[in-house]
Design an enzyme around this catalytic site. Structure first.
Site, PDB file in Angstrom:
ATOM      1  N   TYR A 112       0.813  -1.231   0.000  1.00 36.81           N
ATOM      2  CA  TYR A 112       0.000   0.000   0.000  1.00 36.81           C
ATOM      3  C   TYR A 112       0.842   1.275   0.000  1.00 36.81           C
ATOM      4  O   TYR A 112       2.049   1.215   0.126  1.00 36.81           O
ATOM      5  CB  TYR A 112      -1.082  -0.015   1.078  1.00 36.81           C
ATOM      6  CG  TYR A 112      -0.739  -0.073   2.543  1.00 36.81           C
ATOM      7  CD1 TYR A 112       0.502   0.211   3.054  1.00 36.81           C
ATOM      8  CD2 TYR A 112      -1.744  -0.425   3.462  1.00 36.81           C
ATOM      9  CE1 TYR A 112       0.742   0.175   4.425  1.00 36.81           C
ATOM     10  CE2 TYR A 112      -1.520  -0.469   4.827  1.00 36.81           C
ATOM     11  CZ  TYR A 112      -0.269  -0.165   5.303  1.00 36.81           C
ATOM     12  OH  TYR A 112      -0.038  -0.206   6.645  1.00 36.81           O
ATOM     13  N   GLU A 113       0.161   2.370  -0.209  1.00 33.53           N
ATOM     14  CA  GLU A 113       0.834   3.686  -0.311  1.00 33.53           C
ATOM     15  C   GLU A 113       1.847   3.687  -1.460  1.00 33.53           C
ATOM     16  O   GLU A 113       2.899   4.329  -1.392  1.00 33.53           O
ATOM     17  CB  GLU A 113       1.513   4.004   1.020  1.00 33.53           C
ATOM     18  CG  GLU A 113       1.658   5.481   1.359  1.00 33.53           C
ATOM     19  CD  GLU A 113       0.318   6.181   1.566  1.00 33.53           C
ATOM     20  OE1 GLU A 113      -0.636   5.565   2.065  1.00 33.53           O
ATOM     21  OE2 GLU A 113       0.237   7.360   1.184  1.00 33.53           O
ATOM     22  N   GLY A 114       1.514   2.981  -2.546  1.00 34.14           N
ATOM     23  CA  GLY A 114       2.422   2.818  -3.699  1.00 34.14           C
ATOM     24  C   GLY A 114       3.262   1.584  -3.519  1.00 34.14           C
ATOM     25  O   GLY A 114       4.074   1.523  -2.596  1.00 34.14           O
TER      26      GLY A 114
END
Lengths: 577, 577
Positions: free
Chosen positions: A434-436
């Site tokens: 997550y978050e890239g």
């Protein structure tokens, strides 16, 4: 399960002997010194160890559930949240203008380490809330700020970020959620979002969603995305927030881990929202808070690694199996076996260097915001931008690998749930995604960060590292790090002006090499500072040596692989996969 | 979830173009050729793909449960087991004297690959049964053999291995289960065993436990352990097996993965058993079947890696995100992105080399049993002993890493259960732990296998590799593998006569280096054989090149780390961890 011991001694060592915390704070005119900082961390650590750590296993077993369309978090979570907020932990680094305590980001990041170490599912609530606050603070109207920030900063309300859709994850250009303007200046938001952490809960208070959507006249692609504030409860005529907005939890995602965290499928059915920032500039507004958020996710990997290390070391010092190396004694505690130590040292060499590097980067973020000199602010900001993908991706990769190794120390007992080791592995895994995803982070480093200022930022960073290595000449770790830095400089030069395929072929290995050098740099600084007789100093020198001899040598293979270029990766046709 | 495509083309390529299957069978006087072998594998693959793959996700969700003290396996498992046995898959490689088909072990191992790829929890039932059969065949009395082997070989009954106790895992010297002789020649077994795979089920038929226990007069340590056959149902006066033995499932272990597999805590409360082999020689009897069992566990890692590759490649060819490298087209399928290909190629370069190496090793095991020349049998047996820990540990480590990378290709969709990618990760993890942890395998390689015949076995293996590399001179993969082999030879020499600490400090990295060289060897043989125009040949050459350029370079760092020795690992006192 052993209790969690907050790494206060290590924080104190870093603040006072390695990172020059007092001087840095004085430069920024902040009235906080290492003693106060350590006292805050000690108090925070107590809360994490005493309140959140005991809830972690149970939270995994019970999980968040959807009951009559509303989220029910595991027993104890709502109480813990209220106590957490009441004690001021939700507002630690927030702007005093909205009720925050304005403490430096380095304390926030290390609090985040302890939160992740003791209860990642819980830690996402304050983490997401902080992210939402930052976007609102930077881009929303004064009215929205005055209305929403104080209760969010205090922890009375929480925040959530609604970006991803089933067809639009890494590539937000594809998102379809719509925003239709209403006559009163608000917008009706319609669409479905997935993977929404903290999308709903039963802590009480409002839940403020920041939602990416398209206006009717929006250009296609990323240049047509706007950001909207969409609260679960809308304001009523009396100034209260009692009117349910037209949004609902469609389902909870069934996940590999972080079971206590309610990751929601959210349906917005003409939900009322307000524009945050300029129309069509939503992505930029979202990226405002990306650095801090990504550093936080990086430290999640480190936090779980540190916690799993403590469990594995505790177990290794108690578990009796096998004989001593000379065959004379048996059974012995497995900490006597070299291979068990190797696993523990792998984790520790990462955790302690990562903690130092995170601290250094957080101090740069503080400088970027608070240093009186604009040039210094810009310089610090560029260094944070450079290091952010490294911290996010490398820390979560090493973090996951650490949790796996700590689990391995337990043998079969690590595979069953009893000791909680398999939960660390399952929970740590999300931070790589997550978050890239970490692949996206690596492309960010190679494709966007290396070219910053024509390469001057990365060269400036290498010069900084070089200076500290030169100052520690004579230390083995300094010499080995210098060799690795030379390899890194070589491949950095070869990647200058690389096309997308060349960058993509190299990116993940390049980021790992960059991280190894950065950790070698921090081990050099720590070893140089740890020349005393104290046990902590002796341990620092020993682990620095381990890192130099057993982990840094990976740099060679990475450099060779990167130099191979993209041809070998692109050779096969897509149909051959 | 995509359907599973059995790798029959690859098996056929290996049988006919790489491993010289027909010649090897002819030498052993076996009447089976590559065509027949491929036909058997194709039929087996159909069963795995059509029957077991569709049960895998459901098996994970439902799990095995304990109902009124008996195991209830997930819906569909019992039917699948009966069909599996009826079609003869349980008896594929078993001795025809007891109803087996006597097909070569290489077919068994590749069937095991497809079993693990489609349903690891299910595959453990035949795997454990086969292991138990081998121990009985090698060591039990003729009466026990005649009574128990035919129904176990046919799959009417199953087997389980009961070794581990809560205080005795890696170190079986510590086990406490007792065996008291009865007047009729049987023994009363009393004790608790944990982690007992396939300990109970609802497939019908008897369940034959092989239990390690101590006789009353047993010496302490491993030299006082005996092996007992303890069936769930005892023979009645009419020759049936209807009398419940005094053994029960205390609990099912709650595990990270393989949820459909009933891993039992077993209580033996004076259960009736019969000695298998000599008193106090139980460990040796157990180790009889260790090579085949460990090869099977190794191939489990490979099987899951291959399955997760297929899912990830399928997804990557459908999922639209991002733009083409030149920016001109978008969204494109993510198979166009270099970093996605890198992840897929990492998996594939392992899977195909591992499949070849497993096949080669299995052929040696066949030679060790069936070659007419005793010297050839001994030579083959030594090579199997050498390669077994490498296959077990390296394949399960690479297998787990592969499942993690395949999951990463899915981004957030890999973290939720829907696609089954997180199940692969959870299931694959156990193979690094059971049947001897991978650290134990590495110590076996360095501490026991390298010194075999004064080092002549490993030198003989290196000479074999060297010969094939020389024959493929001119291929890049051959040249790179030769460089890695030189590094491996160097550290092998340095480990000669190493003490326990030095061996333990080096072992895991040494085993990985050994595996990289072995895979480079197989890629060399495959690339040398794949010089035609067929798409499979082109793909082999491309992946060989990827392996040479991107994976083999890890050898350098490993060699440097190994050469660092044990001092840096043993420097810290136990209390400092």
């Amino acid at each position: 399960m052993f209790s969690y011991v907050p790494p206060i001694d290590d924080y104190r060592f870093l603040l006072t002997e390695v990172l020059g915390f007092d001087r840095a704070m004085a430069e920024m005119g902040k009235e906080v010194d290492a003693d106060l900082a350590a006292a805050v961390l000690e108090e925070a650590g107590r809360m994490c160890a005493d309140r959140l750590h005991p809830l972690n296993r149970h939270g995994d077993e019970e999980g968040s559930r959807l009951v009559d369309g509303l989220v029910k978090t595991p027993e104890g979570f709502a109480d813990a949240w209220r106590d957490f907020a009441a004690a001021g932990w939700a507002s630690l680094s927030a702007d005093p203008a909205y009720g925050g305590q304005g403490l430096p980001f380095i304390l926030q990041l290390w609090l985040d380490e302890m939160l992740a170490a003791t209860n990642l599912s819980f830690g996402l609530f304050p983490g997401l809330t902080r992210g939402a606050c930052e976007a609102i603070m930077a881009h929303a109207s004064d009215f929205l700020k005055a209305t929403y920030l104080p209760p969010m900063v205090s922890g009375e309300w929480t925040g959530a970020m609604a970006l991803t859709e089933s067809g639009a994850g890494t590539d937000l250009a594809l998102l379809k959620t719509k925003a239709a303007p209403d006559a009163d200046g608000s917008y009706a938001i319609t669409g479905q979002k997935i993977f929404i952490s903290s999308g709903d809960h039963d802590f009480g208070g409002n839940i403020v969603h920041l939602v990416l959507a398209r206006l009717p006249d929006a250009p296609a692609g990323v240049k047509g995305i706007s950001l909207f504030l969409v609260p679960k409860y809308l304001p009523d005529a009396d100034g209260g927030f009692t009117i349910r907005n037209s949004m609902s939890v469609g389902a909870l995602e069934k996940k590999m881990g972080i079971h206590a965290q309610p990751t929601c499928v959210m349906n917005y059915d003409g939900a009322t929202g307000w524009l945050v920032g300029e129309p069509h500039k939503g992505l930029a507004a979202m990226f405002t808070m990306m650095n801090a958020e990504r550093l936080m996710v990086g430290i999640q990997g480190l936090g779980i690694a540190g916690a799993s290390y403590q469990q594995a070391a505790g177990y290794a010092k108690e578990r009796l199996q096998g004989r001593s190396a000379d065959g004379a004694r048996g059974p012995v505690t497995i900490i006597e076996h070299a291979d068990v130590r190797r696993m523990l040292l792998n984790i520790r060499a990462f955790v302690e260097a990562g903690r130092a590097l995170a601290g250094w980067t957080a101090l740069q973020l503080d400088r970027a915001h608070h240093h009186p000199d604009a040039a210094e602010r810009a310089r610090a900001d560029a260094l944070v931008a450079l290091l952010t993908p490294v911290v996010k991706a490398a820390f979560t990769d090493f973090g996951f690998e650490s949790a796996v190794q700590a689990q391995q120390v337990f043998g079969g007992h690590g595979y069953i749930r009893e000791w909680g080791m398999e939960q660390y592995v399952r929970d740590a895994r999300i931070a790589q995604i997550y978050e890239g995803t970490n692949g996206v982070q690596a492309m960010d480093l190679v494709g966007r960060k290396l070219p910053m200022a024509g390469g001057a930022v990365v060269e400036g960073f290498f010069a900084l590292v070089e200076m500290d290595l030169a100052a520690a000449e004579g230390l083995n770790i300094a010499a080995k790090t210098r060799e690795a830095l030379a390899l890194l400089r070589g491949v950095t030069a070869s990647l200058r002006g690389a096309g997308t395929e060349a960058a993509g072929a190299a990116a993940v290995d390049y980021l790992r090499l960059f991280a190894l050098v950065s950790m070698g740099w921090m081990w050099t600084r720590m070893a140089a500072a740890a020349q005393g007789d104290a046990p902590l100093h002796g341990a620092k020198r020993a682990v620095a040596d381990y890192f130099a001899q057993r982990m840094l040598p990976q740099a060679q293979g990475l450099a060779v692989g990167i130099a191979a270029g993209e041809a070998t990766i692109m050779a096969l046709g897509a149909e051959a996969f």
